[in-house]
Design a protein around this motif. Structure first.
Motif, PDB file in Angstrom:
ATOM      1  N   THR A 185      -5.434   4.263  -1.117  1.00  0.00           N
ATOM      2  CA  THR A 185      -6.206   4.098  -2.162  1.00  0.00           C
ATOM      3  C   THR A 185      -7.019   3.060  -0.801  1.00  0.00           C
ATOM      4  OG1 THR A 185      -4.663   3.059  -3.841  1.00  0.00           O
ATOM      5  CG2 THR A 185      -6.940   2.287  -3.429  1.00  0.00           C
ATOM      6  N   LEU A 186      -6.132   2.606   0.205  1.00  0.00           N
ATOM      7  CA  LEU A 186      -7.215   1.767   1.498  1.00  0.00           C
ATOM      8  C   LEU A 186      -8.250   3.137   1.697  1.00  0.00           C
ATOM      9  CD1 LEU A 186      -7.699  -1.092   2.326  1.00  0.00           C
ATOM     10  CD2 LEU A 186      -6.172  -0.461   4.003  1.00  0.00           C
ATOM     11  N   GLY A 187      -7.779   3.619   2.176  1.00  0.00           N
ATOM     12  CA  GLY A 187      -7.672   5.290   3.119  1.00  0.00           C
ATOM     13  C   GLY A 187      -9.228   5.582   1.784  1.00  0.00           C
ATOM     14  N   ILE A 188      -9.596   5.723   0.747  1.00  0.00           N
ATOM     15  CA  ILE A 188      -9.954   6.664  -0.286  1.00  0.00           C
ATOM     16  C   ILE A 188     -11.199   5.796  -0.190  1.00  0.00           C
ATOM     17  CG2 ILE A 188     -10.907   6.949  -2.196  1.00  0.00           C
ATOM     18  CD1 ILE A 188      -8.199   8.328  -2.732  1.00  0.00           C
ATOM     19  N   ILE A 189     -10.787   4.268   0.112  1.00  0.00           N
ATOM     20  CA  ILE A 189     -12.362   2.886   0.107  1.00  0.00           C
ATOM     21  C   ILE A 189     -12.716   3.315   1.110  1.00  0.00           C
ATOM     22  CG2 ILE A 189     -12.277   0.481  -0.583  1.00  0.00           C
ATOM     23  CD1 ILE A 189     -10.013   0.076  -2.365  1.00  0.00           C
TER      24      ILE A 189
END
Lengths: 238, 56
Positions: free
Chosen positions: A12-16
């Motif tokens: 999720t952090l990567g996508i953000i």
């Protein structure tokens, strides 16, 4: 289970982070372009344009350029810049001040205390190379002899691009009335554009210089090269 | 985590897929409109795109 949750959080952090890049490089342009068009529309409401554009007659000499008074407040849009080299529908509003509130929303910002368009001295303007409308993205494509038109409530100022310089960000002398020569007394009318360099960074600044070539009042109609985009702006939006 | 969330959404499968899509879209919109501008404003990151000379 805990490992799975941690993994999903990292994904999720990567996508953000990827979305943040998308926001910077793409979304900010949408917001800024909308705000710029609105600023231009608002400015045009105050312009006293001739009802029917004058025919593109042979160049006429209108004498000394009429120059508007300096603005004391930051955030007031007072001019539109047209650069056919950047695209035939290119139009960017110029607003007083070079704070982020101006540059991140309204295209070009006018350095306070530098000359107004058409005046003897240096009309200096900053704009983003990337993000927030990227008003000066194609600054490196200018070719000596290219025209840069500035429209104010007084008229059209036709500057001719001369050269580009790449400097470090602390070189305030490029904003001097005679660029890079702070001690000199100006006799010419400069236009200076500043933006970041390289295109996706800000370690340096790219500076483009132009000199005033001619001037004509609003009542004389727009210069032929920008007549279409001026008409489009006058009728509200591109 | 997301699997657990998906299983606990109400309604039939097609509705849960639709609802997930709406929730993801809402999250992205919130990030774009509020979180990222705030992040850029309070910037701990050095400005990537400072185009001015001197000062700021």
């Amino acid at each position: 289970m805990a490992v799975q949750v941690a993994g999903e959080l990292l994904i999720t952090l990567g996508i953000i982070l990827a979305l943040f890049v998308a926001w910077q490089l793409w979304w900010t342009n949408i917001d800024s372009n909308r705000a710029q068009q609105k600023a231009i529309d608002g400015l045009f409401e105050g312009f006293d344009l001739p009802a029917a554009p004058a025919p593109a007659s042979s160049p006429q000499d209108f004498g000394e350029p009429v120059v508007m008074d300096p603005l004391s407040e930051e955030g007031e849009t007072f001019a539109v810049v047209y650069v056919p080299r950047f695209g035939e529908d290119y139009a960017a509003p110029v607003t007083s001040g070079v704070g982020t509130a101006v540059l991140d929303n309204l295209g070009l910002g006018h350095y306070p205390a530098t000359a107004m368009p058409g005046a003897v001295g240096n009309f200096a303007v900053a704009g983003h190379r990337q993000t927030h409308g990227k008003a000066l993205d194609p600054i490196h494509t200018l070719v000596p002899g290219d025209h840069i038109y500035v429209q104010t409530a007084q008229g059209y100022y036709d500057y001719v691009y001369r050269n580009t310089q790449i400097v470090l960000p602390d070189r305030v002398d490029v904003l001097a009335p005679v660029p890079t020569d702070p001690a000199a007394v100006p006799s010419e009318r400069f236009l200076t554009l500043t933006s970041c360099n390289p295109r996706f960074g800000s370690q340096e600044r790219i500076i483009a210089y132009a000199l005033l070539d001619s001037w004509q009042p609003l009542s004389a109609g727009p210069p032929a090269a920008v007549a279409d985009v001026v008409a489009a702006n006058a009728s509200g939006g591109r | 985590m997301y699997g657990w969330l998906f299983r606990h959404l109400p309604g039939p499968l097609w509705f849960r897929i639709l609802l997930s899509a709406v929730l993801i879209a809402a999250a992205v919109l919130a990030l774009m409109e509020y979180v990222f501008p705030w992040l850029a404003e309070t910037s701990f990151l050095p400005s990537l795109t400072d185009s001015t000379i001197g000062g700021s």
